[in-house]
Design an enzyme around this catalytic site. Structure first.
Site, PDB file in Angstrom:
ATOM      1  N   LYS A 179      -0.575  -9.247   3.040  1.00 29.36           N
ATOM      2  CA  LYS A 179      -1.657  -9.666   3.937  1.00 29.36           C
ATOM      3  C   LYS A 179      -1.702  -8.787   5.188  1.00 29.36           C
ATOM      4  O   LYS A 179      -2.785  -8.492   5.710  1.00 29.36           O
ATOM      5  CB  LYS A 179      -1.501 -11.141   4.313  1.00 29.36           C
ATOM      6  CG  LYS A 179      -1.705 -12.112   3.157  1.00 29.36           C
ATOM      7  CD  LYS A 179      -3.092 -12.018   2.523  1.00 29.36           C
ATOM      8  CE  LYS A 179      -4.177 -12.619   3.384  1.00 29.36           C
ATOM      9  NZ  LYS A 179      -5.492 -12.611   2.673  1.00 29.36           N
ATOM     10  N   THR A 214      -2.443 -16.298  -3.331  1.00 26.48           N
ATOM     11  CA  THR A 214      -1.721 -17.119  -2.348  1.00 26.48           C
ATOM     12  C   THR A 214      -0.482 -17.815  -2.908  1.00 26.48           C
ATOM     13  O   THR A 214       0.074 -18.694  -2.253  1.00 26.48           O
ATOM     14  CB  THR A 214      -2.667 -18.190  -1.750  1.00 26.48           C
ATOM     15  OG1 THR A 214      -3.200 -18.990  -2.812  1.00 26.48           O
ATOM     16  CG2 THR A 214      -3.808 -17.548  -0.974  1.00 26.48           C
ATOM     17  N   ASP A 274      -0.202 -16.529   9.101  1.00 26.68           N
ATOM     18  CA  ASP A 274       0.918 -16.533  10.047  1.00 26.68           C
ATOM     19  C   ASP A 274       2.157 -15.884   9.440  1.00 26.68           C
ATOM     20  O   ASP A 274       3.096 -15.521  10.162  1.00 26.68           O
ATOM     21  CB  ASP A 274       1.249 -17.960  10.490  1.00 26.68           C
ATOM     22  CG  ASP A 274       1.643 -18.871   9.334  1.00 26.68           C
ATOM     23  OD1 ASP A 274       1.012 -18.778   8.252  1.00 26.68           O
ATOM     24  OD2 ASP A 274       2.563 -19.686   9.494  1.00 26.68           O
ATOM     25  N   TYR A 333       4.176 -11.834   0.172  1.00 21.37           N
ATOM     26  CA  TYR A 333       2.820 -12.280   0.499  1.00 21.37           C
ATOM     27  C   TYR A 333       2.438 -11.830   1.911  1.00 21.37           C
ATOM     28  O   TYR A 333       1.365 -11.269   2.135  1.00 21.37           O
ATOM     29  CB  TYR A 333       2.737 -13.806   0.373  1.00 21.37           C
ATOM     30  CG  TYR A 333       1.460 -14.407   0.902  1.00 21.37           C
ATOM     31  CD1 TYR A 333       0.251 -14.227   0.242  1.00 21.37           C
ATOM     32  CD2 TYR A 333       1.460 -15.177   2.073  1.00 21.37           C
ATOM     33  CE1 TYR A 333      -0.925 -14.780   0.731  1.00 21.37           C
ATOM     34  CE2 TYR A 333       0.294 -15.739   2.572  1.00 21.37           C
ATOM     35  CZ  TYR A 333      -0.894 -15.529   1.894  1.00 21.37           C
ATOM     36  OH  TYR A 333      -2.056 -16.071   2.384  1.00 21.37           O
TER      37      TYR A 333
END
Length: 278
Positions: free
Chosen positions: A131, A63, A104, A127
């Site tokens: 995802k 993350t 999001d 990132y």
């Protein structure tokens, strides 16, 4: 032997999920990345076969959004894509329900309204790309799954915006915070409760979006966190606070589908207040 398995148990969501399941007297096996490296398919196969869970909560993620742009790019993909593919493949093969957490940041932030679950993805950072690839791996794996997209996660455990602001406030009289990125903060407690709720209620498989209710900018969020301090919080633009990874300007996700499962979602200010009072 429990029927619940958690991977990525040492992260802030993994810790929160363990706390919640303990409170609910639900037995579980929680594995840190040292105990199970999700990027190793054979290790995942062996551990799932050994524990024989009914549900697998995937809290394993890379993350570090800015590091993912360069020095962490390979690790970001290895964990968030390859690791997710491994878990999804094994979940399909061994008939385990998989709960995968997404972000999001799969959206580009150009929607001035609210993003729906099936709106097109257009991630603007590494990132988010990883995802989204993880989401797609889960969808095409053949596993029974819940994908839970969330945003602006904060909580009791680990590094997050609340602790960052509190720590900065100890040494600064004035803090500048971005005021032109809009989203929904999410308390790890609310997120963990929703993940367990989906499984308990046997909600329809598929993609859900979950955060606390109402919208905020990072400036609004900081003001709320520090409202009982003497620290001055000053709004700035994204251009005044450059970051390596591009952040979506408006990534407010619609929560209607989550609410229709019967899950009660508190607003983000109430969630912050509860966290700070604990």
């Amino acid at each position: 032997m429990s029927k619940v398995m958690i991977v990525g148990a040492s992260g802030q969501l993994g810790h929160e999920l363990q706390k919640l399941l303990n409170e609910q007297n639900i037995a579980f096996d929680a594995l840190t990345k040292k105990e199970l490296d999700v990027t190793k398919l054979d290790a995942v196969k062996a551990k799932v076969a050994e524990l024989q869970p009914v549900v697998l909560y995937d809290c394993a993620a890379y993350t570090a959004v800015d590091k993912a742009e360069d020095e962490g790019k390979a690790l970001n993909w290895l964990v968030n894509v390859d690791g997710t593919k491994n878990l999804a493949q094994v979940a399909a093969e061994q008939d385990v329900k998989l709960v995968y957490v997404s972000t999001d940041y799969i959206f580009d932030g150009t929607n001035k309204g609210e993003y729906l679950e099936d709106d097109p993805a257009n991630p603007k950072n590494e990132y988010g790309r990883a995802k989204w690839a993880g989401e797609e791996a889960v969808r095409h794996s053949g596993a029974d799954y819940y994908i839970v997209r969330t945003s602006w996660v904060f909580g009791e455990f680990g590094h997050n915006f609340v602790f960052t602001m509190q720590n900065l406030a100890k040494t600064h009289d004035k803090l500048t915070v971005v005021n032109d990125q809009f989203g929904r903060p999410t308390w790890t407690r609310t997120l963990a409760e929703f993940m367990v709720h989906l499984v308990k209620t046997e909600a329809a498989s598929g993609t859900y979006q979950l955060s606390n209710d109402n919208t905020a900018t990072w400036y609004d969020f900081a003001k709320e966190i520090l409202k009982n301090t003497d620290v001055e919080v000053v709004p700035v633009t994204s251009e005044q606070f450059p970051q390596k990874a591009c952040r979506p300007r408006h990534s407010v996700m619609n929560l209607s589908k989550a609410k229709k499962t019967g899950f009660i979602i508190s607003d983000w200010k109430s969630a912050v207040a509860k966290l700070l009072s604990e």
